[in-house]
Scaffold this motif. Structure first.
Motif, mmCIF file in Angstrom:
data_model
loop_
_atom_site.group_PDB
_atom_site.id
_atom_site.type_symbol
_atom_site.label_atom_id
_atom_site.label_comp_id
_atom_site.label_asym_id
_atom_site.label_seq_id
_atom_site.Cartn_x
_atom_site.Cartn_y
_atom_site.Cartn_z
ATOM 1 N N PHE A 1 0.818 -1.214 0.000
ATOM 2 C CA PHE A 1 0.000 0.000 0.000
ATOM 3 C C PHE A 1 0.852 1.265 0.000
ATOM 4 N N LEU A 2 2.050 1.201 0.554
ATOM 5 C CA LEU A 2 2.957 2.341 0.457
ATOM 6 C C LEU A 2 3.344 2.575 -1.004
ATOM 7 N N SER A 3 3.620 1.493 -1.726
ATOM 8 C CA SER A 3 3.977 1.614 -3.145
ATOM 9 C C SER A 3 2.811 2.183 -3.955
ATOM 10 N N LEU A 4 1.608 1.676 -3.707
ATOM 11 C CA LEU A 4 0.435 2.170 -4.425
ATOM 12 C C LEU A 4 0.192 3.642 -4.133
ATOM 13 N N TYR A 5 0.389 4.032 -2.875
ATOM 14 C CA TYR A 5 0.162 5.432 -2.492
ATOM 15 C C TYR A 5 1.192 6.352 -3.139
ATOM 16 N N MET B 1 -10.562 -1.696 -4.464
ATOM 17 C CA MET B 1 -10.598 -1.443 -5.892
ATOM 18 C C MET B 1 -10.946 0.012 -6.204
ATOM 19 N N TYR B 2 -11.926 0.576 -5.501
ATOM 20 C CA TYR B 2 -12.323 1.945 -5.851
ATOM 21 C C TYR B 2 -11.652 3.018 -4.999
ATOM 22 N N THR B 3 -11.048 2.630 -3.859
ATOM 23 C CA THR B 3 -10.368 3.631 -3.031
ATOM 24 C C THR B 3 -8.866 3.700 -3.285
ATOM 25 N N VAL B 4 -8.281 2.629 -3.822
ATOM 26 C CA VAL B 4 -6.833 2.588 -4.005
ATOM 27 C C VAL B 4 -6.437 2.331 -5.462
#
Length: 310
Positions: free
Chosen positions: A49-53, A291-294
């Motif tokens: 999630f750090l990478s996605l952010y 899916m829709y928030t990240v």
């Protein structure tokens, strides 16, 4: 008038509640259970999630700083990117902090603020996507009148209207939560303060809250989705009239990728809200929420900027 009335009722309820209820609402904290309690998997989720952010933040920031922002398309795209940054920043940093500190706690005040900001940026995302669909509809179906219809004043009014509707609907959703009292179970099976999960923890009657949730979902999600589908259907019919095979391919490729992201965002988002009363599996709702928030905010910078340049 509805918002002011709800605000007045909520404020009076807060002032007139017994001390015990005040204690529940103001001093108790919620526990965000997240994805797993397995300590071996926590570093994996943290890194993912750090990478996605970081990708979402960097991609959106690059669009906002684009020199082409004086054009209507990039003006709307910059607002979408700002909404995506706010959308992801409302939930992911808190989740990463909880994983890093091995804490699942979020205060009552923090939860209310998160609900408010989440709905602001979620609604803004939906409305800006609808405005961008209208922009492409005019550009492709009425190209000779584009500069007259989509002028700077119209761009500003469409954006301002999107912001005002987003803040108003978010206030309506949030103020109805202030009237609720909560039971002893304060565990939220989610990685952020999802309103539907919070409502399941209350001891109060949630009829008003459910009415508001579905009313806002229909007005600010279902209607914009129908408008987006109508706009793209008209665009596709216009594309079919293009004589060049290469031009058709580029147009279909661009609009198809846009429609894919819009469909992913709306289908998962609406699915979570409209099926919450039927689906009891928190894990299913959790995956759909990711899916829709990240995922969708991460895809937006690549889909809209790269395809638009083509």
């Amino acid at each position: 008038m509805i918002i002011w009335s709800e605000f007045r009722v909520s404020f009076q309820l807060i002032l007139n509640k017994p001390d015990s209820h005040m204690e529940i609402n103001q001093t108790r904290s919620f526990l965000l259970l997240g994805f797993t309690e397995d300590p071996d998997l926590q570093p994996l989720f943290f890194g993912l999630f750090l990478s996605l952010y970081v990708v979402t933040f960097a991609g959106s920031l690059a669009i906002i700083s684009d020199p082409h922002l004086h054009t209507p398309m990039y003006f709307f795209l910059s607002n979408l990117s700002f909404a995506d940054i706010g959308f992801t920043s409302t939930t992911i940093p808190k989740m990463l902090w909880n994983i890093q500190t091995q804490s699942k706690v979020i205060t009552y005040e923090g939860c209310i603020i998160q609900i408010f900001l989440f709905f602001v940026f979620e609604c803004l995302d939906i409305l800006i996507l609808s405005v961008m669909a209208y922009d492409r509809f005019v550009a492709i179906c009425h190209p000779l009148h584009y500069m007259v219809i989509i002028n700077p004043w119209v761009c500003g009014m469409l954006t301002l209207g999107s912001w005002c509707l987003s803040v108003t609907s978010s206030l309506l959703e949030t103020l109805t939560v202030l009237r609720l009292s909560f039971c002893m179970n304060m565990k939220i099976p989610h990685f952020f303060c999802d309103l539907l999960e919070v409502l399941k923890l209350t001891c109060s009657d949630t009829l008003i809250n459910n009415i508001v949730v579905y009313f806002v979902a229909i007005i600010l999600a279902v209607f914009p989705l129908f408008w987006i589908l109508f706009s793209y259907s008209q665009i596709f019919f216009s594309i079919l009239r293009i004589s060049s095979a290469r031009g058709k391919y580029k147009a279909f490729s661009t609009c198809g990728s846009h429609l894919f992201v819009v469909s992913l965002f709306h289908s998962t988002g609406l699915g979570v809200y409209l099926s919450s009363a039927v689906i009891s599996s928190s894990r299913t709702i959790l995956v759909a929420s990711v899916m829709y928030t990240v995922v969708t905010p991460m895809l937006n910078p690549f889909i809209y900027s790269l395809r638009n340049r083509d």
